[in-house]
Design an enzyme around this catalytic site. Sequence first.
Site, PDB file in Angstrom:
ATOM      1  N   ASP A  66       0.838  -1.195   0.000  1.00  0.00           N
ATOM      2  CA  ASP A  66       0.000   0.000   0.000  1.00  0.00           C
ATOM      3  C   ASP A  66       0.876   1.250   0.000  1.00  0.00           C
ATOM      4  OD1 ASP A  66      -2.317  -1.513   0.081  1.00  0.00           O
ATOM      5  OD2 ASP A  66      -2.486  -1.425   2.268  1.00  0.00           O
ATOM      6  N   ASP A  96      -6.873   1.210   8.089  1.00  0.00           N
ATOM      7  CA  ASP A  96      -5.622   1.848   8.518  1.00  0.00           C
ATOM      8  C   ASP A  96      -5.918   3.314   8.826  1.00  0.00           C
ATOM      9  OD1 ASP A  96      -5.488   3.405   6.115  1.00  0.00           O
ATOM     10  OD2 ASP A  96      -4.418   1.801   5.100  1.00  0.00           O
ATOM     11  N   ARG A 136      -3.574  -4.909   7.494  1.00  0.00           N
ATOM     12  CA  ARG A 136      -4.624  -3.966   7.913  1.00  0.00           C
ATOM     13  C   ARG A 136      -5.793  -4.710   8.551  1.00  0.00           C
ATOM     14  NH1 ARG A 136      -7.011  -1.555   3.123  1.00  0.00           N
ATOM     15  NH2 ARG A 136      -5.805  -2.935   1.783  1.00  0.00           N
ATOM     16  N   TYR A 160       6.519  -8.570   8.254  1.00  0.00           N
ATOM     17  CA  TYR A 160       6.183  -7.164   8.416  1.00  0.00           C
ATOM     18  C   TYR A 160       6.419  -6.701   9.850  1.00  0.00           C
ATOM     19  CZ  TYR A 160       3.491  -7.834   4.074  1.00  0.00           C
ATOM     20  OH  TYR A 160       3.101  -8.121   2.794  1.00  0.00           O
TER      21      TYR A 160
END
Length: 287
Positions: free
Chosen positions: A38, A80, A171, A66
Amino acid sequence: MTGILIVDKPAGWTSMDVCAKLRGKFGERKVGHAGTLDPMATGVLPVFFGRATRAVEYAAGGDKEYIAGLRLGVVTDTQDTTGKVLESMDAHVSRDRLEEVLPDFLGETEQVPPMYSAVKVNGEKLYKMARKGEEIDRAPRRVMIREIELLDGDGDEYTLRVLCGKGTYIRTLCHDLGAALGCGGAMCSLRRTMAAGYTLRDAAPLEEILADPSPEDRLIPVDSCFRQFPAAVAEGRALRLAMNGNPFPWDGAPGRWRVYDPDGAFLLLGECRDGMMYTEKSFFEVH
């Protein structure tokens, strides 16, 4: 030009923005990436050039790691903190309480894809529907979360390390964690530290790459995508058969192999079955 470039993607860029910029920098028409990030996310983005783009499907399917920021007490339409706030509440969750719920999300689990995503329903991408104010029912998808580790934080903001399989939305994980805690949650930052076996140690900032007068020197060979598989060398008749896309005898163990010519040039990813090597994907230039 053939090879892979590991980019440390900056915030504010889409993955396709990065590919478009590098397409112009390298003068190469065939450019692809493995694993969309993203715009708010940073970190490891493998970018493939030329014939190496044939490996994108393999790289995109691998595990990813991540470092994610989780903000509790808020629910947004994008899941988010860049999105529209739908709910806001006080949240003071202890580390112990958060660590209690993390194991519930480990292993194979189901996620409902967010509306702001590139998942297609009836041929239309969800984010296009979301931008028109539409929301539809989405079927849950099976995803794999191998590891979740609480790194830091307290109160309403925490940092997590997540190792997961293809198609996992961090997310959505943050959103679902907030729901499980009863206070709502959204992702407030995201940095990918590993994709397709490449890490931040392999990556260079996009700005640095664009300023490099010889960026092609940064390309790594496509066979690095398949380093987990054993190597085979095709010679003589076997080489001739391989170069024509035909199977050739091979007495190695069943499974995938990296196949090279006698000079060390990577030819193909093959699969050995019943004493024969079959081409799964070729990578040599066809003249």
